[in-house]
Write an enzyme that holds these catalytic residues in place. Structure first.
Site, PDB file in Angstrom:
ATOM      1  N   LYS A  22      -0.321 -12.883   7.308  1.00 33.43           N
ATOM      2  CA  LYS A  22      -1.414 -11.929   7.597  1.00 33.43           C
ATOM      3  C   LYS A  22      -0.826 -10.609   8.092  1.00 33.43           C
ATOM      4  O   LYS A  22      -1.218  -9.527   7.651  1.00 33.43           O
ATOM      5  CB  LYS A  22      -2.322 -12.505   8.675  1.00 33.43           C
ATOM      6  N   CYS A 116      -8.215  -8.429  18.188  1.00 33.11           N
ATOM      7  CA  CYS A 116      -8.412  -9.485  19.186  1.00 33.11           C
ATOM      8  C   CYS A 116      -8.362  -8.903  20.595  1.00 33.11           C
ATOM      9  O   CYS A 116      -7.544  -8.041  20.899  1.00 33.11           O
ATOM     10  CB  CYS A 116      -7.315 -10.546  19.044  1.00 33.11           C
ATOM     11  N   ARG A 121      -4.586  -2.732  24.359  1.00 32.96           N
ATOM     12  CA  ARG A 121      -4.078  -2.404  23.011  1.00 32.96           C
ATOM     13  C   ARG A 121      -4.131  -0.903  22.730  1.00 32.96           C
ATOM     14  O   ARG A 121      -4.786  -0.432  21.801  1.00 32.96           O
ATOM     15  CB  ARG A 121      -4.819  -3.212  21.949  1.00 32.96           C
ATOM     16  N   ARG A 397      -9.883 -15.143  10.849  1.00 36.22           N
ATOM     17  CA  ARG A 397      -9.175 -13.858  10.680  1.00 36.22           C
ATOM     18  C   ARG A 397      -7.743 -14.107  10.195  1.00 36.22           C
ATOM     19  O   ARG A 397      -7.167 -13.305   9.468  1.00 36.22           O
ATOM     20  CB  ARG A 397      -9.093 -13.087  12.000  1.00 36.22           C
TER      21      ARG A 397
END
Ligand code: EPZ
Length: 418
Positions: A22, A116, A121, A397
């Protein structure tokens, strides 16, 4: 709302093939924005993050179509340079489009990314690196307005080896005239995979995976055919599932050097492991000694994306385990859910102590994020009784048809619509 319904206590037997990574596919998809021609990505799993990235690319004008499991993209005629909040906020990797849009259009307007909820972040390293390359950036009303007309190759020194910032800046450098050198970059296998893709399109990137990435800007990128590496986090997850539940499983698409630390830990704690080429056979009685001490780190250290899954295993191992999460400041949201299942875990800040128990018990739990969710699947597979897991769209995901893969190994798991 979809949920997983698991009847625990089954050992695992059989074979499982690891899907494409991914965290390689997402930056590679962003990079297709820069390619003047057709790109064929082979054997692409339909992770929801991949599907959401395709929605962003189509919004930008990229032609996107599936041919069985191959994904074909053509960005030859794209004109749009804006990514709105509704699309950008769906995933972290929307920010990876910033560098490619600047290369393609010299201008970009991108809303802040989602992803997430494992910490703040921030994207300061992405933006400071782009400013060093000469991009003019203004952050206003939840958008990043960037103008790349005066971008020029130069040296960029990253304060921290951020995976996303390294990928964004590598992509920004490939169509920027002059030489761009990135010092202190991330060295994850997905960085090397992205460089391999860019070079397959005619870029000149050297040193990916080392302490300095050297990029010579080129005029344009042409189409190519490419297949990303196997997903090392999914591979590690399946390895931990077998160690935890017991049984004998062959995992195809397991590259040992991608999971060195995990392999070392498992070998020390009573797992039998045989590795041949890209296949690993793991045999376990399902009762392991605790790992003792575990610290997440940038590659080649223990990946933060395996921390929740390791914690699930430690919850039923003999002894104590100390887990230090060094990458994200809020990546323990699976702890209260594991405690509901009988785990003995306490944490302060980024340090967790787990006292292994003989048993976990089925419960109704909720996925806090992608990897925390799969850790709850592991706990449900091991627990006595029934476990219902909600929020499984977060697991989708990064794991494709997980319940089908696990059912084939003997797990009693169903996807139910509740
Ligand atoms: C990538 O996220 C992965 N996601 C994450 O995987 C993975 O956990 C992470 O790398 C670390 O390996 C994708 O590749 C799509 P970072 P990214 O930038 O790029 C701080 C999963 O489960 N930081 O290396 O966001 C940041 O706050 C996901 O598949 C800044 O301070 O990770 C964090 O503390 C979860 N400023 C640390 O660096 C920045 O500008 C690591 O972040 C960027 C990051």
């Amino acid at each position: 709302m979809e949920k997983f319904f698991i009847n625990g206590g089954k050992k695992l037997f059989g074979k499982i093939k690891v899907d494409g990574a991914k965290n390689s596919l997402l930056p590679v998809l962003a990079a297709t924005i820069m390619v003047d021609g057709e790109v064929r990505l082979k054997n692409v799993p339909k992770y929801t993050d991949v599907m959401n990235m395709c929605v962003i690319l189509e919004y930008l004008g990229v032609l996107v179509r599936w041919q069985q499991d191959d994904l074909i993209l053509d960005a030859s005629k794209i004109e749009e340079h804006t990514i709105p909040t509704a699309l950008a906020g769906a995933l972290r990797s929307s920010i990876f489009a910033l560098g490619p849009l600047l290369c393609r259009h010299k201008i970009a307007k991108v809303a802040y990314p989602g992803g997430c909820e494992i910490g703040l972040r921030p994207i300061d390293l992405h933006l400071s690196g782009l400013r060093t390359l000469g991009t003019r950036i203004v952050e206003k009303n939840g958008y990043i307005y960037a103008n790349g007309e005066s971008m020029e190759g130069c040296d960029i020194i990253l304060d921290f080896s951020s995976v996303g910032a390294t990928e964004n800046l590598m992509m920004a450098g490939v169509l920027t005239k002059g030489i761009t050198r990135i010092f202190n970059p991330a060295k994850e296998p997905e960085i090397v995979d992205l460089a391999d893709f860019l070079n397959a399109c005619g870029a000149k990137v050297e040193g990916a995976g080392t302490s300095m990435i050297y990029i010579e800007g080129v005029e344009k990128l042409h189409g190519c055919e490419f297949e990303v590496i196997p997903d090392r986090i999914a591979a590690g997850t399946y390895l931990l599932m077998c160690a935890m539940c017991g049984g004998e499983v062959e995992i195809e698409g397991f590259l040992p050097y991608h999971n060195q630390v995990l392999l070392a830990k498992l070998c020390q704690t009573a797992c039998q492991i045989d590795i041949k080429d890209d296949k690993i056979k793991v045999k376990s009685e399902g009762t392991l000694d605790a790992f003792g001490e575990v610290e997440t780190a940038v590659y080649p250290g223990l990946p933060t994306d395996l921390q929740p899954q390791i914690m699930a295993l430690q919850a039923v191992s003999h002894g104590f385990c100390l887990i230090v999460e060094n990458l994200f400041e809020a990546r323990f949201k699976h702890v209260p859910e594991l405690i509901k299942m009988g785990a003995d875990i306490r944490f302060r800040s980024n340090v967790c102590v787990i006292k292994g128990k003989d048993k976990l018990y089925g419960a109704e739990v909720n996925s806090p994020d992608l990897r925390g969710g799969v850790a709850l699947v592991m706990a449900g597979m091991k627990a006595e009784g029934y476990t219902t897991i909600s929020g499984i769209e977060l697991i989708d995901r990064g794991y494709y048809k997980l319940e089908e893969k696990l059912s084939a190994l003997g797990v009693d798991i169903k996807r139910i619509d509740d």
